[in-house]
Design an enzyme around this catalytic site. Structure first.
Site, PDB file in Angstrom:
ATOM      1  N   ARG A  55       0.809  -1.210   0.000  1.00  0.00           N
ATOM      2  CA  ARG A  55       0.000   0.000   0.000  1.00  0.00           C
ATOM      3  C   ARG A  55       0.854   1.279   0.000  1.00  0.00           C
ATOM      4  NH1 ARG A  55      -5.102   0.550   2.937  1.00  0.00           N
ATOM      5  NH2 ARG A  55      -4.849  -1.660   3.254  1.00  0.00           N
ATOM      6  N   THR A  56       1.756   1.367   0.935  1.00  0.00           N
ATOM      7  CA  THR A  56       2.552   2.585   1.058  1.00  0.00           C
ATOM      8  C   THR A  56       3.548   2.717  -0.090  1.00  0.00           C
ATOM      9  OG1 THR A  56       2.298   2.469   3.447  1.00  0.00           O
ATOM     10  CG2 THR A  56       4.030   3.906   2.629  1.00  0.00           C
ATOM     11  N   LYS A  83      21.573 -10.391   1.828  1.00  0.00           N
ATOM     12  CA  LYS A  83      22.886 -11.034   1.949  1.00  0.00           C
ATOM     13  C   LYS A  83      23.685 -10.426   3.094  1.00  0.00           C
ATOM     14  CE  LYS A  83      22.805 -11.816  -3.008  1.00  0.00           C
ATOM     15  NZ  LYS A  83      22.956 -11.004  -4.226  1.00  0.00           N
ATOM     16  N   ARG A 105      11.058   2.621   4.456  1.00  0.00           N
ATOM     17  CA  ARG A 105      10.207   1.885   5.403  1.00  0.00           C
ATOM     18  C   ARG A 105      11.113   0.876   6.079  1.00  0.00           C
ATOM     19  NH1 ARG A 105       4.848  -0.314   6.222  1.00  0.00           N
ATOM     20  NH2 ARG A 105       4.239   1.837   5.797  1.00  0.00           N
ATOM     21  N   HIS A 133       5.099   7.575  11.259  1.00  0.00           N
ATOM     22  CA  HIS A 133       4.698   7.416   9.868  1.00  0.00           C
ATOM     23  C   HIS A 133       4.094   8.762   9.449  1.00  0.00           C
ATOM     24  CE1 HIS A 133       3.531   5.737   6.183  1.00  0.00           C
ATOM     25  NE2 HIS A 133       2.657   4.825   6.564  1.00  0.00           N
TER      26      HIS A 133
END
Lengths: 306, 425
Positions: A55-56, A83, A105, A133
């Site tokens: 969504r974001t 990795k 994020r 957020h």
């Protein structure tokens, strides 16, 4: 304008209002047949996502593309990150590629702050751990303004798992900056110790949803993860829903004009019932649409668009 | 023993009138002894303290020689004015057998910069399940007397009781890392206003206070010695006050960073400020300072915790907790307590030496005493430069700060380990 958007507290009332006003202008673009402006042509925006969030990520991607920026999606899975590459090395790589903005994020609170110390470009916090957020708070404020005509003077109830919610933190900071009255509501186990002095001296705390509902203009429901009951934050999902869930009966306690918001993803039957989520008071789908406009405004202003 | 004679001229021993100290064959000689051929050290304006003793040092060897070695940590210690350090047991392998403690002890002797006194683990592998062979460590060449699972709390009350009782046989002491683990799962910083704002999981003060209270009651019950590591909260001070008033044989330490820094520092999300127990509030800092001055907290211990760059240049939640401390401790205590030299000598040398049973340490440099002391320039001010540290690591929380007091020289049994502010080897 500020260089990074790491916290909703980075915005004073004037800057926050500028973002919302700019978003309103840019929303017109989204309703045109050709949904694109040349503003950020030649600029590079990297979406750096260490957590799954379709969504974001899509919202930021659409926002950057509508401003004609080049978009690079860098997801932690299947990349050098899986990795074992450190955040700093990833930052230096993005720096070498000439990223003008990095939208990040991350599951760790404060990761965007660290990133901002290692790259020259702007950093936009797209959700960090249980911290903040800020663009979600901006789109929520935008939604309130478009539905109710203003933010100042509104009484907003934020209900649920405030302790673990980055949405709650950013909303408390932004809404109080914009002059709204905010009450956080939830079981005491899910309200942070010292939350009032931490976020805003005017913040109110209540453990009684029914008592507050008749007095609010906006009720914002937060997602509550079922797993929290395994940590004894509450005894059962049933008891949680009974005490803090928004169902049709509770919705009727709201004033006529009040709206119901949810940042998504919802847990239907937990914090919100389907009939509330799908009601006319619900702004949940609008919030998604407004997200693109607000994120366009943020990128536009941070990258010094004219 | 050194064949060189040193004449330390015009030094103020813990703040007294300036005098001369003549040092030969490891001891301070009587006034009036022949100073012929002596190397003269002009100590005008300098203060002599008994060599500092650190009850809580992480030297990382064996296992993390990239972060610190016994030698590099010893050098940092000597530069900080220390003549003895107690090396914590959380190495890899853990110092839970006579073999490992003897290895650390031997490495310390080879480095020859400070006396390295190993601390033994309380439980096998620090796992909190079974007692390590405490007696074997006590009778080893390392003569271990302090036992600690530091980094972990001996949280099982029955196991803690047994450990406290068992070490009475050889006058041992259990140094407890007081942290109720169930109250600190996932904890990242002090629980309070700042953690609420930063969205970092809180480490509540009660998790420390509850364990100190429990252990003080246990120690009182079995008549054993308890030492509390890195006390960090005002509430812990209250618990210690009660325990001491009740006659419990409890001692406690505070770190320089808990005397100076607060949880506000976490706002940068720079993990150089991440430490366990976490930085607390201004109210806690004030209570700790008062308790140290009063003697409710007996000593200052550094909890010197070197970490490799990659363990600190990362996200806060993924970083290891801990900070460097050996080279800055004296300056910070001087800053916090002021130039009360007898008090500093007591809290940083005499009492820690007594707790650790290090009989060669903690004595004022006076005729007949071991020539184990440090010379401090109280007027000097210096800026902390992480790259200038003798430690292999760079995780000092004081980078850029200007601190008072500089160690000019350190003597260990008549041999200089530091001269002109530089390590001799």
């Amino acid at each position: 304008m500020i260089k990074h958007l790491l916290s909703a507290a980075d915005l004073d009332a004037q800057h926050a209002t500028l973002v919302l006003d700019t978003a309103a202008e840019l929303a017109n673009v989204s309703s045109r047949e050709v949904k694109k402006l040349p503003t950020l042509r030649g600029r590079t925006v990297v979406n750096l996502f260490y957590e799954d969030s379709t969504r974001t990520r899509i919202s930021f991607e659409a926002a950057a593309k509508r401003l004609s920026a080049d978009v690079i999606n860098f997801s932690a899975k299947g990349s050098s990150v899986s990795k074992g590459e450190s955040l700093k090395d990833t930052a230096l790589t993005l720096q070498a590629m000439g990223a003008d903005a990095v939208v990040v994020r991350h599951p760790a609170s404060g990761a965007p702050h660290r990133l901002a110390s290692w790259v020259d470009g702007s950093v936009v916090n797209a959700g960090d751990g249980t911290h903040e957020h800020p663009t979600q708070a901006l789109l929520d404020a935008y939604t309130m303004r478009s539905r109710l005509g203003r933010v100042a003077g509104l009484h907003v109830a934020i209900v649920g798992d405030v302790l673990h919610s980055r949405v709650a933190r950013s909303n408390v900071l932004l809404l109080t900056t914009l002059g709204a009255k905010v009450t956080v509501i939830g079981p005491p186990t899910l309200i942070p110790v010292d939350v009032g002095p931490a976020l805003s001296p005017d913040l109110r705390v209540s453990y009684d949803l029914d008592a507050v509902l008749p007095d609010v203009d906006v009720v914002m429901m937060l997602r509550v993860q079922r797993e929290r009951m395994n940590d004894s934050f509450f005894p059962s999902t049933r008891e949680y829903a009974r005490r803090y869930g928004l169902d049709a009966a509770r919705m009727r306690r709201l004033p006529e004009h009040a709206i119901v918001m949810h940042p998504g993803p919802m847990v239907r039957g937990m914090e919100i019932t389907p009939e509330v989520a799908d009601s006319a008071r619900s702004t949940i789908v609008e919030q998604v649409a407004n997200g693109v406009s607000v994120r366009m405004a943020v990128l536009y202003l941070l990258l010094g668009g004219k | 023993m050194s064949s060189t004679t040193y004449l330390v001229k015009g030094v103020s021993v813990v703040g007294a009138e300036p005098t001369d100290l003549l040092v030969r064959d490891g001891v301070v000689l009587e006034a009036g002894a022949s100073a012929q051929n002596a190397q003269v050290i002009d100590a005008d304006g300098l203060v002599a303290l008994p060599g500092l003793v650190d009850l809580h040092t992480h030297l990382r060897e064996p296992g993390r020689e990239d972060a610190e070695t016994v030698e590099s940590g010893s050098r940092a210690a000597a530069l900080g004015g220390y003549t003895a350090v107690c090396a914590m047991a959380n190495t890899s392998p853990v110092a839970d057998t006579a073999g490992v403690v003897e290895q650390v002890w031997r490495l310390g002797r080879e480095a020859g910069l400070v006396d390295v006194q190993p601390i033994g683990a309380v439980t096998v592998g620090l796992a909190g399940q079974h007692l390590a062979e405490l007696g074997a460590m006590a009778t080893s060449a390392a003569k271990v007397r302090i036992f600690s699972d530091d980094g972990h709390c001996v949280s099982d009350p029955r196991l803690m009781r047994r450990a406290l009782e068992y070490v009475k046989a050889f006058d041992g002491v259990i140094a407890q890392h007081a942290e109720e683990p169930r109250l600190t799962e996932g904890a990242q910083m002090h629980e309070g206003e700042i953690s609420a704002r930063l969205g970092l999981t809180g480490w509540p003060a009660v998790a420390e206070e509850a364990i100190i209270a429990r252990d003080a009651l246990l120690a009182g019950h079995v008549g054993a010695r308890l030492h509390v590591c890195h006390v960090s909260t005002a509430g812990s001070v209250d618990v210690l006050r009660q325990a001491k008033a009740a006659g419990v044989r409890v001692t406690a330490e505070v770190t320089p960073h808990h005397l100076l820094l607060t949880d506000e520092r976490a706002s940068s999300y720079d993990p150089v400020f991440k430490v366990n127990p976490p930085l607390r509030t201004q109210k806690d800092v004030a209570a700790l300072r008062a308790a140290l001055a009063e003697g409710l907290i007996d000593i200052v211990a550094t909890d010197h915790a070197p970490h490799a760059m990659e363990d600190k240049e990362c996200e806060w939640a993924y970083a290891r907790p801990g900070m460097l401390g050996l080279e800055t401790a004296l300056s910070i205590v001087l800053d916090v307590l002021g130039p009360d030299w007898p008090l500093i000598a007591d809290r940083m040398s005499r009492t820690p030496a007594r707790i650790a049973g290090l009989t060669d340490h903690g004595h004022l440099p006076a005729a007949g005493a071991p020539a184990t002391f440090t010379l401090v320039d109280p007027a000097a001010r210096w800026q902390v430069d992480p790259t200038a540290s003798a430690s292999r690591s760079r995780n000092t929380p004081y980078a850029g700060m200007t601190l008072p007091g500089r160690v000019v020289a350190t003597f260990l049994r008549g041999e200089p380990t530091v001269l002109d502010g530089k390590a001799v080897k």
